[in-house]
Design an enzyme around this catalytic site. Structure first.
Site, PDB file in Angstrom:
ATOM      1  CD  GLU A   1      11.191  30.674  -9.202  1.00 34.05           C
ATOM      2  OE1 GLU A   1      11.103  29.447  -9.515  1.00 34.05           O
ATOM      3  OE2 GLU A   1      10.730  31.441  -8.595  1.00 34.05           O
TER       4      GLU A   1
ATOM      5  NE  ARG B   1      10.604  32.378  -2.374  1.00 31.62           N
ATOM      6  CZ  ARG B   1       9.892  33.536  -2.536  1.00 31.62           C
ATOM      7  NH1 ARG B   1       8.841  33.554  -1.590  1.00 31.62           N
ATOM      8  NH2 ARG B   1       9.852  34.387  -3.171  1.00 31.62           N
ATOM      9  CG  HIS B   2      16.395  33.047  -3.039  1.00 31.11           C
ATOM     10  ND1 HIS B   2      16.212  34.497  -2.766  1.00 31.11           N
ATOM     11  CD2 HIS B   2      15.649  32.648  -3.927  1.00 31.11           C
ATOM     12  CE1 HIS B   2      15.068  34.726  -3.566  1.00 31.11           C
ATOM     13  NE2 HIS B   2      14.783  33.373  -4.371  1.00 31.11           N
TER      14      HIS B   2
ATOM     15  CG  HIS C   1      14.665  30.012  -7.118  1.00 30.98           C
ATOM     16  ND1 HIS C   1      15.275  31.208  -7.159  1.00 30.98           N
ATOM     17  CD2 HIS C   1      15.681  29.069  -7.563  1.00 30.98           C
ATOM     18  CE1 HIS C   1      16.481  31.427  -7.405  1.00 30.98           C
ATOM     19  NE2 HIS C   1      16.823  29.871  -7.887  1.00 30.98           N
TER      20      HIS C   1
ATOM     21  CG  ASN D   1      13.023  38.483  -3.741  1.00 33.87           C
ATOM     22  OD1 ASN D   1      13.805  37.516  -3.248  1.00 33.87           O
ATOM     23  ND2 ASN D   1      12.000  37.781  -4.773  1.00 33.87           N
TER      24      ASN D   1
ATOM     25  NE  ARG E   1      16.378  34.530  -7.185  1.00 32.77           N
ATOM     26  CZ  ARG E   1      16.380  34.569  -8.424  1.00 32.77           C
ATOM     27  NH1 ARG E   1      17.252  35.205  -9.212  1.00 32.77           N
ATOM     28  NH2 ARG E   1      15.035  34.195  -9.188  1.00 32.77           N
TER      29      ARG E   1
ATOM     30  NE  ARG F   1       2.874  33.015 -14.610  1.00 38.78           N
ATOM     31  CZ  ARG F   1       3.314  32.938 -13.298  1.00 38.78           C
ATOM     32  NH1 ARG F   1       2.861  34.030 -12.551  1.00 38.78           N
ATOM     33  NH2 ARG F   1       4.017  31.969 -12.813  1.00 38.78           N
TER      34      ARG F   1
ATOM     35  CB  THR G   1      -1.087  -0.173   1.306  1.00 40.22           C
ATOM     36  OG1 THR G   1      -1.774  -1.175   1.082  1.00 40.22           O
ATOM     37  CG2 THR G   1      -1.828   1.236   1.176  1.00 40.22           C
TER      38      THR G   1
HETATM   39  O1  F6P Z   1       9.333  36.970  -7.393  1.00 39.96           O
HETATM   40  C1  F6P Z   1       9.855  35.945  -6.872  1.00 39.96           C
HETATM   41  C2  F6P Z   1       9.833  34.693  -7.760  1.00 39.96           C
HETATM   42  O2  F6P Z   1      10.698  33.608  -7.225  1.00 39.96           O
HETATM   43  C3  F6P Z   1      10.260  35.074  -9.371  1.00 39.96           C
HETATM   44  O3  F6P Z   1      11.400  35.131  -9.570  1.00 39.96           O
HETATM   45  C4  F6P Z   1       9.235  33.994  -9.894  1.00 39.96           C
HETATM   46  O4  F6P Z   1       8.967  34.409 -11.349  1.00 39.96           O
HETATM   47  C5  F6P Z   1       8.037  34.180  -8.985  1.00 39.96           C
HETATM   48  O5  F6P Z   1       8.563  34.165  -7.690  1.00 39.96           O
HETATM   49  C6  F6P Z   1       7.253  32.893  -9.058  1.00 39.96           C
HETATM   50  O6  F6P Z   1       5.904  33.007  -8.557  1.00 39.96           O
HETATM   51  P1  F6P Z   1       4.737  32.995  -9.381  1.00 39.96           P
HETATM   52  O7  F6P Z   1       4.824  31.933 -10.181  1.00 39.96           O
HETATM   53  O8  F6P Z   1       3.657  33.191  -8.169  1.00 39.96           O
HETATM   54  O9  F6P Z   1       4.507  34.306 -10.257  1.00 39.96           O
END
Ligand code: F6P
Length: 412
Positions: A295, A225-226, A361, A232, A275, A320, A26
């Site tokens: 990322e 995350r970094h 990321h 940011n 980063r 999106r 299982t």
């Molecule tokens: O803003 C930080 C980050 O890591 C960006 O580099 C990346 O494009 C984004 O977050 C991803 O998050 P989302 O898919 O919500 O845009």
């Protein structure tokens, strides 16, 4: 979900689990379903035990499983038919990979399952889970069976004794797979040995690789995350900027976090972006930089703020927002692309037996986190993975234990 997302396109596979009770069937079935769903297949486990409990009640004595008990045998047969029927209906409704979870421990039972599936045009792959290590069996009995609905309210020692008697009944009738015309994988002692027979094609190859890496040794997987980056701070996505002063402070806090918990034996992975590398450097330990952990590629939007994208590319912004999982940035990636890219990383994470820290990321960690915490793919792009927070995941036999540690202002 459109079928075009998975390969091969017309997948209709039934994975039939085989093996004595308490061998980890299982566990393997559920992990496999979760992995395949994460990859984008419609996969589901059909557990005969659930049907048996519904038909015969949950607390049947071990004699119910005695192969010489004809009433028990016909009730079990009924449960097997009912579960296979449910699987069949689900496949008819568009299911792609049905996992039939039962002991299927005799040649006759397997022949019946196979004929039933093949008549309906479904391919069959057997996964036989064999375990000869008494300590693993003991662990399985105590960890999983005692919490099963079969033994609710039962005295633990009486439950263990009953379960052992049940295993003995199955053992009496058990016939391992020997027919080399079948497609099968035998997993022996949690991947110590793997025997594969007539495995061909992409999907079954992925399944072999996945199950080969499964184990139940507890170990922490730390995801973070970094530290905050210069991009940011100003709300720009992507780019390859340095850590901000707050990001540098986080990397120091992360160093203390690790030093309090582990000695030298830890793997640390970063992406190839500054980063994460700078965050990792502060730890003063060896790290590996993996391109696979970079990322999500925002393509032509790299370096823009969300407000800029909304103003200058309103159609993309709307697309999106509408479907964040499948939307692909022009000349960049979608979350679906990121999932596919991370497949090898996931396999390596499953394989590791020691502590591991992944510094990556937001989108990448959402994707890995979704797998370990069993979130549906659709939710993955919306999961909350704040900055300056370590997520500790400990995979267990059933599910993943999770804790979060804030190591600074939890931004983002
Ligand atoms: O803003 C930080 C980050 O890591 C960006 O580099 C990346 O494009 C984004 O977050 C991803 O998050 P989302 O898919 O919500 O845009």
């Amino acid at each position: 979900m459109p079928l075009g997302n998975t390969f091969p396109l017309n997948t209709r596979l039934v994975v039939v689990m085989v093996g004595l009770p308490a061998r980890g069937k299982t566990y393997t079935a559920r992990k496999l379903a979760r992995y395949l769903s994460w990859l984008g297949y419609r996969a589901h486990v059909f557990n005969v035990g659930n049907h048996r409990r519904r038909i015969s009640g949950s607390q049947v004595p071990h004699s119910f499983f005695d192969p010489d008990n004809s009433d028990g045998a016909s009730a079990r047969r009924l449960a097997a038919e009912s579960a296979l029927e449910e699987l069949h209906m689900w496949m008819e409704g568009g299911g792609q990979i049905g996992i039939y979870d039962a002991t299927n421990s005799t040649t006759a039972r397997r022949l019946w399952v196979r004929q039933h599936c093949e008549r309906a045009g479904m391919e069959v792959l057997f996964i036989e889970v064999i375990c000869n290590d008494p300590s693993i069996i003991e662990g399985n009995i105590r960890e999983t069976k005692l919490t099963s609905p079969d033994y609710v309210d039962a005295n633990p020692e009486a439950a263990v004794a009953d379960f052992r008697a049940r295993i003995a009944h199955y053992d009496q009738a058990y016939e391992p797979i020997i027919d080399d015309r079948l497609h099968y994988i035998k997993i022996i002692d949690l991947g110590r040995q793997l025997i594969i027979n007539r495995i061909e094609g992409f999907l079954t190859g992925r399944i072999v690789q996945f199950v080969a890496n499964l184990h139940t040794t507890p170990r922490p997987i730390w995801l973070t995350r970094h530290g905050q980056s210069e991009a940011n701070v100003v709300g720009r996505i992507g780019e390859d900027t340095n850590l901000s002063p707050a990001g540098v402070r986080f990397s120091r806090n992360l160093t203390r976090f690790l030093n309090d918990r582990v000695g030298d034996s830890i793997s640390i992975w970063t992406s190839t972006l500054k980063r994460t590398i700078q965050t990792g450097q502060a730890l003063g330990r060896p790290t590996s930089a993996l391109k696979l952990l970079d990322e999500i590629d925002a393509g032509v939007c790299d370096g823009m703020t969300y407000a800029e994208i909304q103003r200058t590319m309103p159609e993309d912004y709307a697309a999106r927002t509408e479907d964040k999982l499948r939307y692909r940035y022009p000349r960049g990636e979608s979350y679906e692309d990121v999932i596919r890219r991370l497949d090898p990383v996931l396999l390596e994470l499953e394989r590791q037996r020691g502590p591991i820290l992944v510094i990556a990321h937001q989108a990448v960690l959402r994707t890995l986190y979704a797998y370990f915490t069993d979130h549906p793919r659709e939710e993955c792009p919306h999961l909350h993975i704040p900055l300056h927070t370590v997520i500790e995941l400990t995979p267990k036999a059933y599910g993943t234990a999770e804790r979060q540690f804030r190591l600074g202002p939890g931004i983002g």
